[in-house]
Design a protein around this motif. Structure first.
Motif, PDB file in Angstrom:
ATOM      1  N   ALA A   1       0.820  -1.215   0.000  1.00 39.79           N
ATOM      2  CA  ALA A   1       0.000   0.000   0.000  1.00 39.79           C
ATOM      3  C   ALA A   1       0.853   1.265   0.000  1.00 39.79           C
ATOM      4  O   ALA A   1       0.396   2.321  -0.445  1.00 39.79           O
ATOM      5  CB  ALA A   1      -0.930  -0.001   1.204  1.00 39.79           C
ATOM      6  N   GLY A   2       2.107   1.164   0.473  1.00 41.71           N
ATOM      7  CA  GLY A   2       2.953   2.343   0.531  1.00 41.71           C
ATOM      8  C   GLY A   2       4.072   2.360  -0.477  1.00 41.71           C
ATOM      9  O   GLY A   2       5.002   3.165  -0.373  1.00 41.71           O
ATOM     10  N   THR A   3       4.021   1.480  -1.467  1.00 38.33           N
ATOM     11  CA  THR A   3       5.076   1.453  -2.483  1.00 38.33           C
ATOM     12  C   THR A   3       5.145   2.802  -3.198  1.00 38.33           C
ATOM     13  O   THR A   3       4.117   3.307  -3.669  1.00 38.33           O
ATOM     14  CB  THR A   3       4.799   0.338  -3.516  1.00 38.33           C
ATOM     15  OG1 THR A   3       4.743  -0.923  -2.843  1.00 38.33           O
ATOM     16  CG2 THR A   3       5.900   0.300  -4.565  1.00 38.33           C
ATOM     17  N   PRO A   4       6.321   3.422  -3.267  1.00 41.91           N
ATOM     18  CA  PRO A   4       6.417   4.743  -3.913  1.00 41.91           C
ATOM     19  C   PRO A   4       5.930   4.708  -5.364  1.00 41.91           C
ATOM     20  O   PRO A   4       6.291   3.801  -6.123  1.00 41.91           O
ATOM     21  CB  PRO A   4       7.914   5.059  -3.842  1.00 41.91           C
ATOM     22  CG  PRO A   4       8.432   4.215  -2.728  1.00 41.91           C
ATOM     23  CD  PRO A   4       7.617   2.964  -2.738  1.00 41.91           C
ATOM     24  N   THR A   5       5.142   5.697  -5.724  1.00 43.28           N
ATOM     25  CA  THR A   5       4.627   5.770  -7.085  1.00 43.28           C
ATOM     26  C   THR A   5       5.745   5.872  -8.121  1.00 43.28           C
ATOM     27  O   THR A   5       5.654   5.239  -9.194  1.00 43.28           O
ATOM     28  CB  THR A   5       3.657   6.959  -7.226  1.00 43.28           C
ATOM     29  OG1 THR A   5       2.590   6.801  -6.274  1.00 43.28           O
ATOM     30  CG2 THR A   5       3.072   7.030  -8.624  1.00 43.28           C
ATOM     31  N   PRO A   6       6.833   6.644  -7.883  1.00 43.62           N
ATOM     32  CA  PRO A   6       7.925   6.674  -8.868  1.00 43.62           C
ATOM     33  C   PRO A   6       8.543   5.302  -9.125  1.00 43.62           C
ATOM     34  O   PRO A   6       8.965   5.014 -10.253  1.00 43.62           O
ATOM     35  CB  PRO A   6       8.942   7.630  -8.232  1.00 43.62           C
ATOM     36  CG  PRO A   6       8.128   8.523  -7.355  1.00 43.62           C
ATOM     37  CD  PRO A   6       7.058   7.634  -6.804  1.00 43.62           C
ATOM     38  N   LEU A   7       8.601   4.441  -8.086  1.00 40.69           N
ATOM     39  CA  LEU A   7       9.137   3.101  -8.291  1.00 40.69           C
ATOM     40  C   LEU A   7       8.228   2.288  -9.206  1.00 40.69           C
ATOM     41  O   LEU A   7       8.696   1.570 -10.098  1.00 40.69           O
ATOM     42  CB  LEU A   7       9.301   2.388  -6.942  1.00 40.69           C
ATOM     43  CG  LEU A   7       9.783   0.937  -7.008  1.00 40.69           C
ATOM     44  CD1 LEU A   7      11.148   0.841  -7.684  1.00 40.69           C
ATOM     45  CD2 LEU A   7       9.834   0.323  -5.607  1.00 40.69           C
ATOM     46  N   ILE A   8       6.922   2.398  -8.979  1.00 43.70           N
ATOM     47  CA  ILE A   8       5.974   1.701  -9.850  1.00 43.70           C
ATOM     48  C   ILE A   8       6.115   2.198 -11.286  1.00 43.70           C
ATOM     49  O   ILE A   8       6.136   1.413 -12.238  1.00 43.70           O
ATOM     50  CB  ILE A   8       4.530   1.908  -9.346  1.00 43.70           C
ATOM     51  CG1 ILE A   8       4.363   1.287  -7.959  1.00 43.70           C
ATOM     52  CG2 ILE A   8       3.520   1.303 -10.325  1.00 43.70           C
ATOM     53  CD1 ILE A   8       3.019   1.580  -7.315  1.00 43.70           C
ATOM     54  N   ALA A   9       6.232   3.529 -11.434  1.00 44.81           N
ATOM     55  CA  ALA A   9       6.386   4.109 -12.773  1.00 44.81           C
ATOM     56  C   ALA A   9       7.664   3.608 -13.445  1.00 44.81           C
ATOM     57  O   ALA A   9       7.669   3.309 -14.653  1.00 44.81           O
ATOM     58  CB  ALA A   9       6.390   5.626 -12.682  1.00 44.81           C
ATOM     59  N   ALA A  10       8.751   3.506 -12.687  1.00 41.25           N
ATOM     60  CA  ALA A  10      10.018   3.036 -13.253  1.00 41.25           C
ATOM     61  C   ALA A  10       9.902   1.587 -13.733  1.00 41.25           C
ATOM     62  O   ALA A  10      10.408   1.229 -14.808  1.00 41.25           O
ATOM     63  CB  ALA A  10      11.130   3.165 -12.220  1.00 41.25           C
ATOM     64  N   CYS A  11       9.229   0.756 -12.934  1.00 43.33           N
ATOM     65  CA  CYS A  11       9.035  -0.646 -13.337  1.00 43.33           C
ATOM     66  C   CYS A  11       8.167  -0.743 -14.581  1.00 43.33           C
ATOM     67  O   CYS A  11       8.432  -1.553 -15.490  1.00 43.33           O
ATOM     68  CB  CYS A  11       8.407  -1.429 -12.191  1.00 43.33           C
ATOM     69  SG  CYS A  11       9.488  -1.664 -10.769  1.00 43.33           S
ATOM     70  N   LEU A  12       7.117   0.079 -14.644  1.00 40.40           N
ATOM     71  CA  LEU A  12       6.249   0.070 -15.824  1.00 40.40           C
ATOM     72  C   LEU A  12       7.014   0.537 -17.060  1.00 40.40           C
ATOM     73  O   LEU A  12       6.787   0.028 -18.170  1.00 40.40           O
ATOM     74  CB  LEU A  12       5.033   0.961 -15.587  1.00 40.40           C
ATOM     75  CG  LEU A  12       4.015   0.444 -14.567  1.00 40.40           C
ATOM     76  CD1 LEU A  12       2.907   1.476 -14.346  1.00 40.40           C
ATOM     77  CD2 LEU A  12       3.390  -0.876 -15.030  1.00 40.40           C
ATOM     78  N   LEU A  13       7.926   1.491 -16.891  1.00 42.61           N
ATOM     79  CA  LEU A  13       8.748   1.940 -18.010  1.00 42.61           C
ATOM     80  C   LEU A  13       9.622   0.793 -18.523  1.00 42.61           C
ATOM     81  O   LEU A  13       9.737   0.585 -19.742  1.00 42.61           O
ATOM     82  CB  LEU A  13       9.625   3.112 -17.572  1.00 42.61           C
ATOM     83  CG  LEU A  13      10.582   3.671 -18.636  1.00 42.61           C
ATOM     84  CD1 LEU A  13       9.800   4.256 -19.814  1.00 42.61           C
ATOM     85  CD2 LEU A  13      11.496   4.736 -18.019  1.00 42.61           C
ATOM     86  N   LEU A  14      10.218   0.033 -17.600  1.00 35.93           N
ATOM     87  CA  LEU A  14      11.032  -1.121 -18.016  1.00 35.93           C
ATOM     88  C   LEU A  14      10.190  -2.152 -18.750  1.00 35.93           C
ATOM     89  O   LEU A  14      10.621  -2.736 -19.754  1.00 35.93           O
ATOM     90  CB  LEU A  14      11.682  -1.768 -16.795  1.00 35.93           C
ATOM     91  CG  LEU A  14      12.886  -1.053 -16.165  1.00 35.93           C
ATOM     92  CD1 LEU A  14      13.363  -1.813 -14.938  1.00 35.93           C
ATOM     93  CD2 LEU A  14      14.013  -0.914 -17.178  1.00 35.93           C
ATOM     94  N   ILE A  15       8.980  -2.395 -18.250  1.00 34.80           N
ATOM     95  CA  ILE A  15       8.093  -3.373 -18.886  1.00 34.80           C
ATOM     96  C   ILE A  15       7.725  -2.903 -20.293  1.00 34.80           C
ATOM     97  O   ILE A  15       7.701  -3.694 -21.247  1.00 34.80           O
ATOM     98  CB  ILE A  15       6.843  -3.600 -18.020  1.00 34.80           C
ATOM     99  CG1 ILE A  15       7.240  -4.340 -16.743  1.00 34.80           C
ATOM    100  CG2 ILE A  15       5.773  -4.378 -18.784  1.00 34.80           C
ATOM    101  CD1 ILE A  15       6.182  -4.311 -15.669  1.00 34.80           C
ATOM    102  N   GLY A  16       7.448  -1.599 -20.429  1.00 31.28           N
ATOM    103  CA  GLY A  16       7.149  -1.065 -21.753  1.00 31.28           C
ATOM    104  C   GLY A  16       8.335  -1.171 -22.695  1.00 31.28           C
ATOM    105  O   GLY A  16       8.190  -1.564 -23.863  1.00 31.28           O
TER     106      GLY A  16
END
Length: 514
Positions: free
Chosen positions: A376-391
């Motif tokens: 629930a507290g995972t930083p949003t920038p970290l999620i965005a960075a992972c999504l960028l790698l996936i893309g």
């Protein structure tokens, strides 16, 4: 010249694409890409319009699902049929037939007076849409063979970019038209664009004859088994993956899945003996083609759940609005665009698609693993960075897989090869969503204090990492093809059984690197 010699000349395949002027080539390309884009948009255009559609036409949540599913099922099942027909009878007739059916379905959708009529019309629309992307992609390959390698890679990149835009543009267009005019215009706007494209194609598209058609009657039993088997499998996966509580042992899921598997097994046995098979099994003797088909399945299986389950997490766990959660997916879409463009540049420079695909699979796996720690507290920038790698990891497969599939088989099988590559990607997505839904349901039932957060994270990490590693393994097993134009190395067979000089009409060279 004898009568027999004249008849032989008439019977020789012709390739009208080689003699096209640059202006005609550009006009045909624009018309084909326009119809391809329409088919992509219509796969997602109803998402934001559905509440208004249901309010006007009536229906329940079950009807809501089938407005989308009818189109996707029909367009997926017809993909291999159109691809094979375009190899047997030429591109012109299947493409124009599919475009006509698509436009008729669009008109029926636009004037539908009930939800049942809309669903039937969407199925008709999907039957036509199966031709637009499959045969359209084959026409683009005929227009830009490896002898025009830079243009060929650029066109594959454009089509992949259109797919990305369609993912975003479909829901956006549906919402704008619903708010400013009527949801019916989401379908009716297909008519002027499609008719203009049809007029250009009727006048300009060459009447090229196929290079190899085989002998014997069309494989009607194979068509019946392929259509029925795929329909049942996709129906079962759709029922399982639409968020319902059905288990894999539920009769509505297990029954069609088992029946479809049996029919497809019967199809394989039948196609071994068919004079003109609808599913030519010899394609899979080409190692590069077999490997890229498997890789495409796993690439799509790995990436598709992120667009659905990350949005679920952002809205239900983090409390973001629907608009904000959609915007937070932009890093993944930006990564897809960048990955696709970088792959095109790398292939044009080196003529070797394999390294980009290897890097893509590795990035996809790397970006998926951190979701194991999602909370629930995972930083949003970290999620965005992972999504960028996936893309970035998904991008190479969007255009690169098509390049390998179309250049690893003889020219006479390009339509079928394109269809097979597309079909396996769609099946990968359907299987992935069904399995993801099952994993999430299991975690919700046994997930402890935070079942939703932990379930989403574990599901995404498991599906993404496992599928990414399997995609990586498939690419590793793929021969390192080098695609060159005139003046390159001599063409060599990509697998046993391909006749020497099979692709000589294109003046292309596709070879296996040491």
């Amino acid at each position: 010249m004898t009568t027999r010699q004249r008849a032989g000349l008439r019977d020789r395949p012709t390739n009208g694409y080689d003699t096209l002027s640059d202006r005609c080539r550009r006009l045909i390309t624009g018309a084909v890409l326009g119809t391809v884009f329409l088919s992509m948009l219509d796969g997602t255009v109803t998402g934001t319009a559905m509440p208004r559609i249901v309010a006007q036409l009536g229906g329940t949540d079950a009807w809501y699902v089938w407005v989308v599913t009818a189109y996707l099922l029909a367009s997926t099942v017809t993909v291999p049929l159109y691809g094979r027909f375009s190899d047997l009878y030429g591109r012109r007739r299947p493409l124009l037939l599919g475009l006509g059916v698509f436009l008729a379905g669009s008109l029926a959708c636009g004037i539908a007076g009930s939800i049942a009529m809309l669903i039937v019309s969407r199925a008709v629309q999907g039957i036509g849409a199966g031709a637009l992307l499959t045969v359209g992609m084959s026409v683009v390959r005929d227009l830009y063979p490896p002898s025009r390698m830079a243009a060929m890679v650029r066109m594959q990149s454009v089509v992949a970019g259109m797919f990305i835009v369609g993912m975003i543009g479909g829901p956006l267009l549906g919402g704008v038209l619903t708010d400013l005019a009527s949801w019916r215009w989401a379908f009716l706007l297909n008519l002027p664009i499609g008719l203009a494209a049809a007029a250009l194609l009727v006048v300009l598209l060459p009447r090229s004859r196929p290079e190899a058609t085989g002998t014997g009657r069309i494989d009607l039993p194979g068509i019946a088994l392929l259509t029925a088997g795929l329909s049942l499998v996709l129906l079962a996966l759709s029922l399982k993956g639409n968020g319902s509580s059905r288990s894999w042992l539920d009769l509505s899921v297990a029954g069609p899945l088992l029946a479809g598997a049996v029919l497809l097994a019967m199809l394989i046995a039948l196609e071994r003996r068919a004079p003109v098979p609808i599913l030519p099994l010899h394609l899979f003797r080409h190692r590069a083609y077999a490997a890229i088909v498997a890789a495409g399945f796993f690439f799509h299986a790995a990436s598709l759940p992120f667009g659905i389950f990350v949005t679920l997490y952002l809205q239900h766990v983090r409390g973001y609005s629907a608009t904000a959660s959609g915007l937070l997916l932009l890093p993944m879409l930006v990564g897809m665009v960048l990955g696709n463009r970088l792959t095109a540049a790398a292939v044009m420079r080196t003529a070797r698609p394999k390294p980009a695909l290897l890097i893509g699979a590795a990035l996809l796996t790397t970006g998926s693993l951190p979701f194991l720690t999602l909370g629930a507290g995972t930083p949003t920038p970290l999620i965005a960075a992972c999504l960028l790698l996936i893309g970035l990891g998904t991008g190479p497969a969007m255009g690169g897989a098509s390049i390998v599939a179309q250049n690893s088989v003889p020219r006479s099988d390009i339509g079928t090869a394109t269809a097979g590559s597309m079909l396996t990607k769609q099946l990968g997505g359907a299987v992935s969503l069904a399995v993801s839904q099952s994993l999430l349901a299991h975690h919700l039932a046994h997930g402890g204090e935070t079942p939703l957060t932990g379930g989403i994270g574990t599901t995404l990490a498991s599906i993404g990492a496992v599928s990414g590693l399997l995609a990586l393994a498939a690419v590793v097993l793929m021969p390192d093809l080098r695609i060159t134009g005139p003046g390159g190395a001599p063409s060599t067979p990509v697998s046993p059984g391909q006749p020497a000089g099979d692709d000589s009409t294109e003046h292309e060279a596709v070879r296996r690197q040491p």
